[in-house]
Enzyme design. Structure first.
Site, short mmCIF file in Angstrom:
data_model
loop_
_atom_site.label_atom_id
_atom_site.label_comp_id
_atom_site.label_asym_id
_atom_site.label_seq_id
_atom_site.Cartn_x
_atom_site.Cartn_y
_atom_site.Cartn_z
CG HIS A 86 -6.06 3.34 1.74
ND1 HIS A 86 -5.61 2.25 1.03
CD2 HIS A 86 -7.33 3.54 1.32
CE1 HIS A 86 -6.56 1.81 0.23
NE2 HIS A 86 -7.62 2.57 0.39
CG ASP A 223 -2.79 0.35 1.82
OD1 ASP A 223 -3.21 0.54 2.97
OD2 ASP A 223 -3.16 1.01 0.84
CB SER A 645 -9.68 -0.02 -0.24
OG SER A 645 -8.92 0.56 -1.24
N1 ARG Z 1 -5.61 4.54 -4.56
C1 ARG Z 1 -6.03 3.76 -3.44
C2 ARG Z 1 -7.56 3.92 -3.24
O1 ARG Z 1 -8.20 4.61 -3.99
C3 ARG Z 1 -5.26 4.06 -2.22
C4 ARG Z 1 -5.47 5.41 -1.64
C5 ARG Z 1 -4.71 5.73 -0.40
N2 ARG Z 1 -3.31 6.00 -0.61
C6 ARG Z 1 -2.79 7.23 -0.90
N3 ARG Z 1 -1.49 7.30 -1.10
N4 ARG Z 1 -3.50 8.31 -0.99
O2 ARG Z 1 -8.10 3.85 -2.16
N1 ASP Z 2 -7.97 2.25 -3.50
C1 ASP Z 2 -9.36 2.05 -3.77
C2 ASP Z 2 -10.24 1.94 -2.51
O1 ASP Z 2 -10.16 2.68 -1.60
C3 ASP Z 2 -9.56 0.85 -4.61
C4 ASP Z 2 -9.63 1.22 -6.04
O2 ASP Z 2 -10.12 2.31 -6.37
O3 ASP Z 2 -9.24 0.40 -6.85
O4 ASP Z 2 -11.21 1.26 -2.45
#
Ligand code: ARG
Ligand code: ASP
Length: 710
Positions: A86, A223, A645
């Site tokens: 991502h 990921d 991330s």
């Molecule tokens: N929750 C994770 C973060 O905040 C991954 C985000 C990307 N994935 C998604 N399905 N939108 O970055």
């Molecule tokens: N998925 C998040 C990021 O992009 C990580 C988190 O918020 O825990 O950094």
């Protein structure tokens, strides 16, 4: 009564002063010697110098800020870098088309020549960080107004940055306030601009579970994506050139494939973006009761519209994949955050703490600070609400954003107008590639109707009120804008030149954006800026007050500065959790779980046939664990946030065991309040990364440049 007060006081103190005991905290690497004993007691085998040193290569030299919002790490002496899928998403998307759909099919360079350059992508290494509080506050006197202090800090920072970046290629520096400006640090970075895409799994692996599983455990998302940093022949930063060569890092991570167990020490090195651990109860109440719920609702409307059109066409699915993921990510996080704050009763706990603090503060340096903060929040609230609405409605209209960026390409000097046609062409090409009018138009109608309904008249621009009256409805307004704007038509946009300035400024899309912008700049921003400055000032005292208070109450708390996208260390251990009564989650997942979720009918769970075949044949190569399955993800107690991330997850020996990418939904309030029972970060097991490179990408030639500890 007296007794009751004492109990409340004790709980409040316990909650607010003792939290940093259990794995909470994002520590500054240059001060890690203050934590190293604790880290070592918990299993870490290296020294503080191994983590951060300016004299010798240390782990920090293998960690980069990837773009301006993710972390990456070096895993070979040839500049090979690992980050999340991502995090590389927009690069992977930009190289994709219906013919070469790298999002869908994955991408693997089979040689250096096939690696894909990326305009605008860069990575930054931290050269050093330094406490510069004395230099930054030189000339400060307590009688100064906050505006003057801000100016002084700016001027001193500028001089310091100029000095620090004077010599050396690609150097850039920032001065960051910590603890609300009680302390200032200089961060000196070396930025590399030639960063090429090496590989990415298909989204059915890299985004497996999609937005359904996002922020959730148990998780099975692969990921990750891989890039390579290039440098000039002297290993210095240089813009893209075919003559550039792979960057030789001072340090890279060795990879440990021996596997992880519950209880194992873990350590995360990365760039957490932002947290607010020390805020006043009123700040939390706004988030919980007002800000988050409204923003969630507005995004639900937009997501429903995107999802509807994306389901109808593969082209639209690709066009809106990145936009959709961005919108839905915070949308889902806010929902978990609200739930978490409610469950933790954070507003009440903070109120109780504030009451006790206030009593203690009477007659001293911090007298009245609690009331002062509450007062500022009360004044700020309607303005904050207007700002939240403005940014989640008006600012989300793609056509209007685009119109404004075109309008900005007209430059007026005296009586001659110029228009940067070349730049316009570029901006237009990237806009039209991924724009679908029906989505934008329906979103306009949906969000602007909410705007009309929920924002008080005093906080709406006159322009808006008059326009709406003349159109009669938001629908009629949308009809006009999305039929008559020049910008709905790429051909008309391409034909624009300097003579069209007036037409562009009067265009319904430009006008909409511009009028709101002017209103925001004149009616809202000055007030929010002033109040936020007041808040900063009050928080500077309150922050110091909290430190003194906790010390005098003899309740130990180790304070750490809120995250601000600077390099931090978080450490903890691998551990399951219980999200609800009767439920307990174990800390790791395997390929078996992927097969349990596999469903060709559901986009998010439709895995590549190849993975099904591998599973059926148990053709795991060397990547199975003791149970005979391929490990996929694990969770741990490290305190992380957005920006972490792509961060390396490191074991007690300093070797790479995983790649951080998320947190569990029930623990997303950790940006405001950390619950050691519930807050978990989610990491990809490095063995699943290697398995995917090997068995899905067939790019195992990349292993030749890595160092494995086993
Ligand atoms: N929750 C994770 C973060 O905040 C991954 C985000 C990307 N994935 C998604 N399905 N939108 O970055
Ligand atoms: N998925 C998040 C990021 O992009 C990580 C988190 O918020 O825990 O950094």
């Amino acid at each position: 009564m007296k007794n009751r007060f004492r109990i409340i006081l004790a709980t409040a103190l316990a909650m607010a002063c003792m939290t940093a005991k259990a794995d909470e905290g994002m520590w500054l690497p240059s001060l890690i010697s203050q934590r190293i004993v604790d880290m070592q007691e918990k299993g870490f085998k290296l020294s503080a110098e191994d983590i951060y040193s300016v004299n010798q290569a240390s782990l920090k030299d293998a960690v980069v800020l990837f773009g301006r919002g993710c972390t990456g790490e070096l895993i070979s002496p040839e500049g090979l870098l690992l980050t999340n899928h991502h995090c590389g998403y927009s690069q992977i998307q930009q190289h994709s088309s219906v013919e070469h759909d790298y999002l869908k099919d994955g991408f693997w360079a089979m040689s250096r020549k096939e690696e894909l350059p990326n305009k605008g992508l860069n990575v930054s290494f931290l050269e050093r960080m330094e406490d510069v509080t004395d230099i930054i506050l030189k000339g400060y006197t307590p009688e100064m107004t906050e505006e003057d202090r801000v100016e002084l800090v700016k001027a001193n920072s500028k001089a310091l940055i100029a000095e620090a970046t004077k010599e050396g290629k690609g150097l850039r520096a920032t001065v960051e306030a910590l603890y609300y400006g009680n302390q200032y640090f200089l961060f000196l970075y070396r930025q590399y601009d030639d960063v090429r895409l090496v590989g990415a799994p298909p989204s059915s692996i890299g985004k497996f579970g999609g937005d359904t599983d996002n922020w959730m455990w148990p998780r099975h998302t692969g990921d990750f994506s891989m890039f390579r940093i290039y440098a000039d022949k002297d290993n210095n930063p240089a813009p893209y050139s075919k003559d550039n060569v792979p960057y030789k890092p001072k340090k890279y991570f060795r990879i440990s494939t021996k596997g992880v167990q519950e209880g194992d020490f873990t350590f995360i090195y990365g760039f957490p973006g932002s947290t607010k651990e020390y805020i006043h109860s009123e700040g939390v109440r706004y988030i919980e009761e007002i800000g988050d719920p409204h923003k969630i609702h507005l995004r639900t409307l937009r997501l429903d519209i995107m999802n509807k059109y994306q389901a109808q066409s593969q082209k639209v699915r690709i066009q809106y994949s990145s936009k959709n993921a961005n919108v839905s990510n915070a949308w889902k996080k806010w929902q978990g955050e609200v739930k978490g704050i409610k469950k933790m009763k954070t507003v009440r706990t903070k109120q109780e703490f504030e009451k006790a603090f206030d009593r203690w503060a009477q007659g001293g340096e911090f007298d009245g600070i609690i009331g002062k903060l509450a007062g500022i929040y009360a004044e700020l609230e309607p303005y904050q609400f207007a700002t939240d609405y403005y940014s989640e409605t008006v600012r989300t209209i793609e056509l209007a954003n685009f119109a404004m960026s075109m309008a900005r390409l007209f430059k007026q000097t005296d009586s001659t107008v110029t228009f940067d046609k070349e730049r316009a062409s570029e901006v237009a090409a990237s806009f039209y590639k991924d724009w679908y009018l029906p989505i934008d138009k329906e979103s306009f109608i949906a969000v602007m109707n909410e705007y009309e309904k929920n924002v008080p008249a005093d906080f709406k621009p006159e322009y808006y009120k008059e326009k709406l009256a003349s159109y009669g409805s938001i629908e009629a307004w949308a009809e006009d804008m999305f039929t008559n704007s020049i910008f709905i038509d790429p051909v008309r946009t391409e034909a624009l030149d300097a003579a069209d300035k007036d037409a562009v400024m009067a265009d319904p899309a430009t006008e909409f954006f511009n009028e709101f912008l002017k209103w925001y700049a004149s009616d809202i921003q000055p007030v929010t800026t002033r109040l936020n400055q007041d808040l900063q000032l009050a928080y500077r005292d309150y922050m110091r007050g909290q430190m003194v208070y906790c010390r005098t109450q003899r309740v130990m708390k180790d304070f750490y500065p809120d995250a601000n996208l600077t390099l931090r260390v978080a450490y903890g251990h691998i551990k399951g959790y219980s999200p609800a009564d009767g439920v307990y989650y174990t800390p790791s997942s395997t390929i078996k779980g992927i097969m349990e979720k596999d469903n060709p009918e559901i986009f998010d769970y439709n895995i590549p046939q190849r993975l099904r075949d591998i599973y059926a044949a148990k053709d795991y190569g060397r990547w199975a664990d003791a149970s005979g399955e391929v490990p996929v993800c694990f969770i741990a107690t490290n305190h992380t946030t957005g920006g972490n991330s792509g961060s390396p997850v490191i074991n007690a020996d300093g070797d790479l065991i995983g790649l951080n990418f998320d947190r569990v939904w029930e623990g997303t309030m950790s940006d405001i309040v950390f619950d050691p029972e519930i807050c978990r970060n989610i990491a990809l097991d490095v063995r699943y990364v290697l398995f995917t490179i090997d068995k899905i990408g067939e790019a195992d030639y990349l292993f030749d440049e890595m160092t494995f500890t086993e």
